[in-house]
Enzyme design. Structure first.
Site, PDB file in Angstrom:
ATOM      1  CB  CYS A   7      -0.920   0.006   1.218  1.00  0.00           C
ATOM      2  SG  CYS A   7      -2.386  -1.040   1.063  1.00  0.00           S
ATOM      3  CG  ASP A  30      10.682  -9.180  -6.066  1.00  0.00           C
ATOM      4  OD1 ASP A  30       9.601  -9.743  -5.832  1.00  0.00           O
ATOM      5  OD2 ASP A  30      11.646  -9.206  -5.269  1.00  0.00           O
ATOM      6  CG  HIS A  46      -4.759  -4.067   1.951  1.00  0.00           C
ATOM      7  ND1 HIS A  46      -3.397  -4.243   2.029  1.00  0.00           N
ATOM      8  CD2 HIS A  46      -5.308  -5.020   2.744  1.00  0.00           C
ATOM      9  CE1 HIS A  46      -3.136  -5.252   2.854  1.00  0.00           C
ATOM     10  NE2 HIS A  46      -4.278  -5.732   3.310  1.00  0.00           N
ATOM     11  CG  ASN A  86       4.494 -17.289  -3.940  1.00  0.00           C
ATOM     12  OD1 ASN A  86       4.413 -18.301  -4.637  1.00  0.00           O
ATOM     13  ND2 ASN A  86       5.559 -16.499  -3.959  1.00  0.00           N
ATOM     14  CB  THR A  94       6.981 -12.990   2.439  1.00  0.00           C
ATOM     15  OG1 THR A  94       7.182 -12.361   1.180  1.00  0.00           O
ATOM     16  CG2 THR A  94       7.650 -14.362   2.454  1.00  0.00           C
ATOM     17  CG  HIS A  97      -1.175  -5.262  -1.115  1.00  0.00           C
ATOM     18  ND1 HIS A  97      -1.596  -3.997  -0.715  1.00  0.00           N
ATOM     19  CD2 HIS A  97      -1.484  -5.354  -2.431  1.00  0.00           C
ATOM     20  CE1 HIS A  97      -2.139  -3.370  -1.747  1.00  0.00           C
ATOM     21  NE2 HIS A  97      -2.080  -4.176  -2.810  1.00  0.00           N
ATOM     22  CG  HIS A  99       2.474  -9.936  -4.281  1.00  0.00           C
ATOM     23  ND1 HIS A  99       2.052 -10.039  -2.970  1.00  0.00           N
ATOM     24  CD2 HIS A  99       3.500 -10.814  -4.415  1.00  0.00           C
ATOM     25  CE1 HIS A  99       2.807 -10.932  -2.334  1.00  0.00           C
ATOM     26  NE2 HIS A  99       3.685 -11.425  -3.189  1.00  0.00           N
ATOM     27  CG  HIS A 101       6.046 -13.139  -7.675  1.00  0.00           C
ATOM     28  ND1 HIS A 101       7.210 -12.703  -7.049  1.00  0.00           N
ATOM     29  CD2 HIS A 101       5.174 -13.453  -6.674  1.00  0.00           C
ATOM     30  CE1 HIS A 101       7.032 -12.778  -5.726  1.00  0.00           C
ATOM     31  NE2 HIS A 101       5.824 -13.220  -5.474  1.00  0.00           N
TER      32      HIS A 101
HETATM   33  P1  AMP Z   1       5.744 -13.298  -1.773  1.00  0.00           P
HETATM   34  O1  AMP Z   1       6.747 -14.221  -1.148  1.00  0.00           O
HETATM   35  O2  AMP Z   1       4.997 -13.912  -2.907  1.00  0.00           O
HETATM   36  O3  AMP Z   1       4.858 -12.652  -0.730  1.00  0.00           O
HETATM   37  O4  AMP Z   1       6.611 -12.176  -2.470  1.00  0.00           O
HETATM   38  C1  AMP Z   1       6.907 -10.948  -1.908  1.00  0.00           C
HETATM   39  C2  AMP Z   1       7.919 -10.326  -2.828  1.00  0.00           C
HETATM   40  O5  AMP Z   1       7.987  -8.957  -2.521  1.00  0.00           O
HETATM   41  C3  AMP Z   1       9.335 -10.889  -2.698  1.00  0.00           C
HETATM   42  O6  AMP Z   1       9.765 -11.379  -3.961  1.00  0.00           O
HETATM   43  C4  AMP Z   1      10.148  -9.699  -2.233  1.00  0.00           C
HETATM   44  O7  AMP Z   1      11.433  -9.679  -2.794  1.00  0.00           O
HETATM   45  C5  AMP Z   1       9.303  -8.531  -2.700  1.00  0.00           C
HETATM   46  N1  AMP Z   1       9.418  -7.294  -1.956  1.00  0.00           N
HETATM   47  C6  AMP Z   1       9.290  -7.129  -0.607  1.00  0.00           C
HETATM   48  N2  AMP Z   1       9.396  -5.828  -0.291  1.00  0.00           N
HETATM   49  C7  AMP Z   1       9.591  -5.153  -1.442  1.00  0.00           C
HETATM   50  C8  AMP Z   1       9.777  -3.793  -1.780  1.00  0.00           C
HETATM   51  N3  AMP Z   1       9.773  -2.821  -0.861  1.00  0.00           N
HETATM   52  N4  AMP Z   1       9.951  -3.460  -3.088  1.00  0.00           N
HETATM   53  C9  AMP Z   1       9.949  -4.418  -4.033  1.00  0.00           C
HETATM   54  N5  AMP Z   1       9.784  -5.726  -3.781  1.00  0.00           N
HETATM   55  C10 AMP Z   1       9.598  -6.090  -2.526  1.00  0.00           C
HETATM   56 ZN    ZN Z   2      -1.778  -3.261   1.191  1.00  0.00          ZN
END
Ligand code: AMP
Ligand code: ZN
Length: 113
Positions: A7, A30, A46, A86, A94, A97, A99, A101
């Site tokens: 967000c 990423d 969100h 994921n 992780t 929010h 997303h 990839h």
């Molecule tokens: P997931 O494990 O599917 O939740 O992926 C989260 C992704 O967000 C990971 O590949 C991280 O490298 C990426 N990530 C986390 N924080 C940031 C950020 N501030 N800017 C860009 N990518 C991020």
């Molecule tokens: Zn969010």
């Protein structure tokens, strides 16, 4: 949502390397790329995960899916790509929010780990 890093990215409260943005979604690189091209596509709204979507989100989700090919084209992924979501603990999500990839510019292996 407060304390949500994506967000904050959507609201430009923290820096990111944005490759595409419109009124509904943001796409940015990423931080830890797993392929020569690795971007994340998020809704500005969100939504914690795919598991937290409602039928009212169908249009937004469909919109994201149809934007994938446009973003892939912008990033030169003419040879193909992979779109990954994921979800939840077993999915190793992780950031809570929603997303997607988008990975490309190398031969991606299967099955994933
Ligand atoms: P997931 O494990 O599917 O939740 O992926 C989260 C992704 O967000 C990971 O590949 C991280 O490298 C990426 N990530 C986390 N924080 C940031 C950020 N501030 N800017 C860009 N990518 C991020
Ligand atoms: Zn969010």
């Amino acid at each position: 949502m407060a304390d949500c890093i994506f967000c904050m990215i959507a609201n430009k409260e923290v820096p990111s390397n944005i490759v595409y943005e419109d009124d509904k979604i943001v796409c940015f690189h990423d931080l830890e790329p797993q392929a020569p091209v690795h971007v994340l596509i998020i809704p500005k709204k969100h939504i914690a995960s795919l598991d937290d979507t409602a039928s009212a989100d169908a249009e937004l989700l469909g919109y994201i899916m149809t934007k994938v090919k446009d973003i892939a084209g912008m990033l030169g992924l003419e040879n193909g790509y992979r779109l990954v979501n994921n979800c939840g603990e077993d999915g190793m999500q992780t950031v809570k929010h929603l997303h997607f990839h988008l990975l490309g510019k190398r031969k991606l292996t299967w099955p994933p780990g």
